[in-house]
Each structure stands twice: as C-alpha cells, then as structure tokens.
Motif scaffolding. Structure first.
Motif, PDB file in Angstrom:
ATOM      1  N   MET A 181       0.842  -1.188   0.000  1.00  0.00           N
ATOM      2  CA  MET A 181       0.000   0.000   0.000  1.00  0.00           C
ATOM      3  C   MET A 181       0.880   1.243   0.000  1.00  0.00           C
ATOM      4  O   MET A 181       1.876   1.309   0.717  1.00  0.00           O
ATOM      5  CB  MET A 181      -0.902  -0.002   1.244  1.00  0.00           C
ATOM      6  N   LYS A 182       0.507   2.234  -0.824  1.00  0.00           N
ATOM      7  CA  LYS A 182       1.226   3.499  -0.872  1.00  0.00           C
ATOM      8  C   LYS A 182       0.275   4.621  -0.492  1.00  0.00           C
ATOM      9  O   LYS A 182      -0.867   4.668  -0.938  1.00  0.00           O
ATOM     10  CB  LYS A 182       1.799   3.738  -2.267  1.00  0.00           C
ATOM     11  N   ILE A 183       0.753   5.525   0.351  1.00  0.00           N
ATOM     12  CA  ILE A 183      -0.050   6.639   0.845  1.00  0.00           C
ATOM     13  C   ILE A 183       0.743   7.923   0.634  1.00  0.00           C
ATOM     14  O   ILE A 183       1.894   8.022   1.053  1.00  0.00           O
ATOM     15  CB  ILE A 183      -0.392   6.477   2.343  1.00  0.00           C
ATOM     16  N   LYS A 184       0.140   8.923   0.008  1.00  0.00           N
ATOM     17  CA  LYS A 184       0.800  10.213  -0.187  1.00  0.00           C
ATOM     18  C   LYS A 184       0.932  10.918   1.159  1.00  0.00           C
ATOM     19  O   LYS A 184      -0.003  10.926   1.966  1.00  0.00           O
ATOM     20  CB  LYS A 184      -0.030  11.066  -1.145  1.00  0.00           C
ATOM     21  N   LEU A 185       2.086  11.504   1.393  1.00  0.00           N
ATOM     22  CA  LEU A 185       2.351  12.195   2.650  1.00  0.00           C
ATOM     23  C   LEU A 185       2.819  13.618   2.357  1.00  0.00           C
ATOM     24  O   LEU A 185       3.701  13.837   1.523  1.00  0.00           O
ATOM     25  CB  LEU A 185       3.431  11.468   3.452  1.00  0.00           C
ATOM     26  N   TYR A 186       2.221  14.577   3.048  1.00  0.00           N
ATOM     27  CA  TYR A 186       2.631  15.972   2.947  1.00  0.00           C
ATOM     28  C   TYR A 186       3.095  16.434   4.322  1.00  0.00           C
ATOM     29  O   TYR A 186       2.445  16.139   5.324  1.00  0.00           O
ATOM     30  CB  TYR A 186       1.458  16.845   2.496  1.00  0.00           C
ATOM     31  N   GLN A 187       4.200  17.150   4.378  1.00  0.00           N
ATOM     32  CA  GLN A 187       4.634  17.757   5.627  1.00  0.00           C
ATOM     33  C   GLN A 187       4.592  19.268   5.454  1.00  0.00           C
ATOM     34  O   GLN A 187       5.262  19.827   4.577  1.00  0.00           O
ATOM     35  CB  GLN A 187       6.036  17.304   6.029  1.00  0.00           C
ATOM     36  N   ILE A 188       3.802  19.906   6.282  1.00  0.00           N
ATOM     37  CA  ILE A 188       3.494  21.324   6.143  1.00  0.00           C
ATOM     38  C   ILE A 188       3.908  22.060   7.411  1.00  0.00           C
ATOM     39  O   ILE A 188       3.644  21.590   8.523  1.00  0.00           O
ATOM     40  CB  ILE A 188       1.977  21.535   5.915  1.00  0.00           C
ATOM     41  N   ASP A 189       4.553  23.209   7.254  1.00  0.00           N
ATOM     42  CA  ASP A 189       4.849  24.080   8.387  1.00  0.00           C
ATOM     43  C   ASP A 189       3.707  25.086   8.520  1.00  0.00           C
ATOM     44  O   ASP A 189       3.461  25.888   7.601  1.00  0.00           O
ATOM     45  CB  ASP A 189       6.181  24.805   8.179  1.00  0.00           C
ATOM     46  N   ALA A 190       3.011  25.041   9.647  1.00  0.00           N
ATOM     47  CA  ALA A 190       1.811  25.849   9.860  1.00  0.00           C
ATOM     48  C   ALA A 190       2.080  27.018  10.797  1.00  0.00           C
ATOM     49  O   ALA A 190       2.934  26.946  11.681  1.00  0.00           O
ATOM     50  CB  ALA A 190       0.692  24.978  10.440  1.00  0.00           C
ATOM     51  N   PHE A 191       1.314  28.085  10.591  1.00  0.00           N
ATOM     52  CA  PHE A 191       1.441  29.329  11.352  1.00  0.00           C
ATOM     53  C   PHE A 191       2.804  29.983  11.137  1.00  0.00           C
ATOM     54  O   PHE A 191       3.418  30.506  12.062  1.00  0.00           O
ATOM     55  CB  PHE A 191       1.151  29.116  12.845  1.00  0.00           C
ATOM     56  N   THR A 192       3.239  29.962   9.893  1.00  0.00           N
ATOM     57  CA  THR A 192       4.491  30.602   9.509  1.00  0.00           C
ATOM     58  C   THR A 192       4.452  30.916   8.026  1.00  0.00           C
ATOM     59  O   THR A 192       3.669  30.329   7.277  1.00  0.00           O
ATOM     60  CB  THR A 192       5.695  29.689   9.827  1.00  0.00           C
ATOM     61  N   GLU A 193       5.327  31.837   7.607  1.00  0.00           N
ATOM     62  CA  GLU A 193       5.459  32.154   6.185  1.00  0.00           C
ATOM     63  C   GLU A 193       6.716  31.543   5.590  1.00  0.00           C
ATOM     64  O   GLU A 193       6.968  31.713   4.395  1.00  0.00           O
ATOM     65  CB  GLU A 193       5.495  33.679   5.995  1.00  0.00           C
ATOM     66  N   GLN A 194       7.509  30.854   6.407  1.00  0.00           N
ATOM     67  CA  GLN A 194       8.754  30.304   5.884  1.00  0.00           C
ATOM     68  C   GLN A 194       9.010  28.905   6.433  1.00  0.00           C
ATOM     69  O   GLN A 194       8.632  28.582   7.559  1.00  0.00           O
ATOM     70  CB  GLN A 194       9.924  31.221   6.242  1.00  0.00           C
ATOM     71  N   VAL A 195       9.620  28.088   5.592  1.00  0.00           N
ATOM     72  CA  VAL A 195       9.989  26.737   5.999  1.00  0.00           C
ATOM     73  C   VAL A 195      10.947  26.807   7.191  1.00  0.00           C
ATOM     74  O   VAL A 195      11.737  27.743   7.309  1.00  0.00           O
ATOM     75  CB  VAL A 195      10.641  25.996   4.809  1.00  0.00           C
ATOM     76  N   PHE A 196      10.834  25.813   8.063  1.00  0.00           N
ATOM     77  CA  PHE A 196      11.607  25.691   9.295  1.00  0.00           C
ATOM     78  C   PHE A 196      11.073  26.583  10.411  1.00  0.00           C
ATOM     79  O   PHE A 196      11.669  26.670  11.476  1.00  0.00           O
ATOM     80  CB  PHE A 196      13.105  25.957   9.091  1.00  0.00           C
ATOM     81  N   GLY A 197       9.942  27.246  10.179  1.00  0.00           N
ATOM     82  CA  GLY A 197       9.272  27.998  11.227  1.00  0.00           C
ATOM     83  C   GLY A 197       7.941  27.353  11.556  1.00  0.00           C
ATOM     84  O   GLY A 197       7.549  26.340  10.977  1.00  0.00           O
ATOM     85  N   GLY A 198       7.221  27.938  12.483  1.00  0.00           N
ATOM     86  CA  GLY A 198       5.899  27.442  12.832  1.00  0.00           C
ATOM     87  C   GLY A 198       5.918  26.024  13.357  1.00  0.00           C
ATOM     88  O   GLY A 198       6.884  25.580  13.973  1.00  0.00           O
ATOM     89  N   ASN A 199       4.851  25.294  13.098  1.00  0.00           N
ATOM     90  CA  ASN A 199       4.680  23.943  13.636  1.00  0.00           C
ATOM     91  C   ASN A 199       4.505  22.951  12.489  1.00  0.00           C
ATOM     92  O   ASN A 199       3.553  23.045  11.713  1.00  0.00           O
ATOM     93  CB  ASN A 199       3.455  23.885  14.550  1.00  0.00           C
ATOM     94  N   PRO A 200       5.413  21.987  12.353  1.00  0.00           N
ATOM     95  CA  PRO A 200       5.277  21.008  11.267  1.00  0.00           C
ATOM     96  C   PRO A 200       4.189  19.983  11.565  1.00  0.00           C
ATOM     97  O   PRO A 200       4.084  19.482  12.690  1.00  0.00           O
ATOM     98  CB  PRO A 200       6.660  20.351  11.216  1.00  0.00           C
ATOM     99  N   ALA A 201       3.397  19.669  10.567  1.00  0.00           N
ATOM    100  CA  ALA A 201       2.378  18.626  10.669  1.00  0.00           C
ATOM    101  C   ALA A 201       2.435  17.758   9.423  1.00  0.00           C
ATOM    102  O   ALA A 201       2.692  18.252   8.324  1.00  0.00           O
ATOM    103  CB  ALA A 201       0.981  19.229  10.809  1.00  0.00           C
TER     104      ALA A 201
END
Length: 261
Positions: A1-21
C-alpha cells in the motif's frame, strides 16, 4: 500500500518555522493501530488523516503516542494541502471531527482562518505540582476541557520557562499552556504536553480556543495578535466570537512524499 504524505509548516510564512504537521488524504479510513503507527513513525507533534465524506472532510489527529480531540495547526496544514494539491474549488472547507464537531477553514488574502468551537473552561486553584514544575506561581489558573492555562505577568516569564516535564506529565489531560501579555503582540504563550508525547509544541492552534476568550476579556478586545514563543515561533491572529474562535495563520510546504507499507 502506498499513501501520499505531505509535511506542512503551519502558522508561519517560511519553511523551518511554525509547527510542522504531516497530512495524509485517504480514500477510506485505515485502522486506528496503523494510523497511530504512521504518526509514531512521522514523529511530529501531529499527523492529520482526512477522508472525503459527502460535502465535508472527516478529520482525525494523532500525536506520536495518542489520538487527540482537536488540533489547530494540523487542520490548517490539511486545508493547505487540499487547496494547493487537490484543487479544492471554493474558499471554504468544512471538516468534521467526531470529537470536536464542525471545523471550518477559509482561505483569504491574509492566510487560512480556522473557525473552531470556543473551549469550555473555569478558573481554578493552581495545582501545587504545576507551581513546582514551572518554578513560579501564576497570577491565575484555568482548567479547560483538556488543558490547564497558567497566566503570568510578563513575556519574560514565558521566555524563561524551563519546566520539569516529569511533573507536568503528572497533572493528566493533554497539556499545560503558559501565557502572558506580549511586548509586540497582545499575548504570548508556550505549550507543554509530555503526557501526550509532545514535550513542547511549537505552535498550538487549539490552545488558542482557550487563550482567545481569556485575553479578549482581560484586554477588552475581540481581535488579538498572538505569538507562540517556541524555538520555531509562530504568529496568529485570533478573533473571539462567543461560542466560536477564529484563528488565522499561514502555511508552507516542506515535503511531499509517499509512505510504503
């Protein structure tokens, strides 16, 4: 089984900030055991699982160790994925949680706005274990459905916090919010949840369903600016609407990948 996964940084305008989900958009629900294993393997504060249902999307959230009742930053991340990668056709997404009811996310010029139910809470005496854990007695303490909220005098109090997480974990519930007036914003906060497998959460949208009504009353304002003072930092705009709270923030994509099971 293959499942698409997205990792998003939330409550920020730039990668490596905010909260990753992490976000997984599914055709149908996986077993609870498998979703918990995926969340544990991701080892992020939250993994959101989403399934299309009629006009809504059902949503569930898992920390590395437990399923939780409500998660703001992972809901924001899930909406970001649906808008950017699934070409969702309108500016409003209705999510439904069996634990928290209807949750709306609107896309606007200033970011994504969560529309969540306001927490139910009451002022309580501060548990002595939390006084010991944080090394300072708060001005006030509140107990919500899942979290304690401790209010302090100054932003410096929040920045200096080095709590005894072993003691924090003994109070039960999901976690402990600490908050104070901000220097550049209306209020600042941090969130500690070792009992839910998260020592310190970078930016906690759901905590602002408690913070917003408390600070709205204290400051006499309906619209407030907020920062969560973790190492990654996060910025939020909050609006108190009585039985609902609106929480606005931005999100950016860090990773698009695929799980193989």
């Amino acid at each position: 089984m293959k499942i698409k996964l997205y990792q998003i940084d939330a409550f920020t305008e730039q990668v490596f900030g905010g909260n990753p989900a992490a976000v997984c958009i599914l055709d149908e629900w996986l077993s609870d055991t498998l979703m918990q294993q995926i969340a544990g393997e991701n080892n992020l504060a939250e993994t959101a699982f989403v399934v299309k249902s009629a006009e809504n999307f059902e949503i569930r959230w898992f920390t590395p160790t437990v399923e939780v009742d409500l998660c703001g930053h992972a809901t924001l991340a899930a909406a970001h994925v649906l808008f950017h990668y699934y070409n969702y056709p309108t500016n409003l997404i209705n999510f439904y949680s069996t634990r928290s009811g209807l949750l709306r996310v609107t896309k606007g010029s200033d970011g994504l706005t969560l529309d969540f139910p306001t927490d139910t809470f009451e002022e309580v005496d501060t548990p002595e274990v939390l006084v010991r854990a944080f090394g300072k007695r708060p001005e006030k303490a509140f107990k919500g459905k899942t979290d304690y909220l401790l209010l302090y005098t100054a932003q410096q109090d929040i920045e200096a916090m080095q709590p005894d997480l072993g003691l924090v974990a003994t109070v039960g519930g999901r976690g402990v919010i600490v908050s104070a007036p901000g220097i550049e914003v209306d209020f600042v906060s941090r969130f500690f949840a070792p009992q839910a497998g998260i020592d310190e959460d970078p930016v906690t949208g759901s905590a602002h369903t408690t913070l917003t009504p408390v600070w709205s009353e204290k400051l006499g304002k309906k619209v407030l600016s907020a920062q969560q003072l973790s190492k990654r930092r996060g910025s939020l705009k909050c609006e108190f609407l009585g039985d609902r709270v609106k929480i606005t923030g931005k999100a950016v994509t860090y990773l698009v990948g695929e799980i193989e099971i």
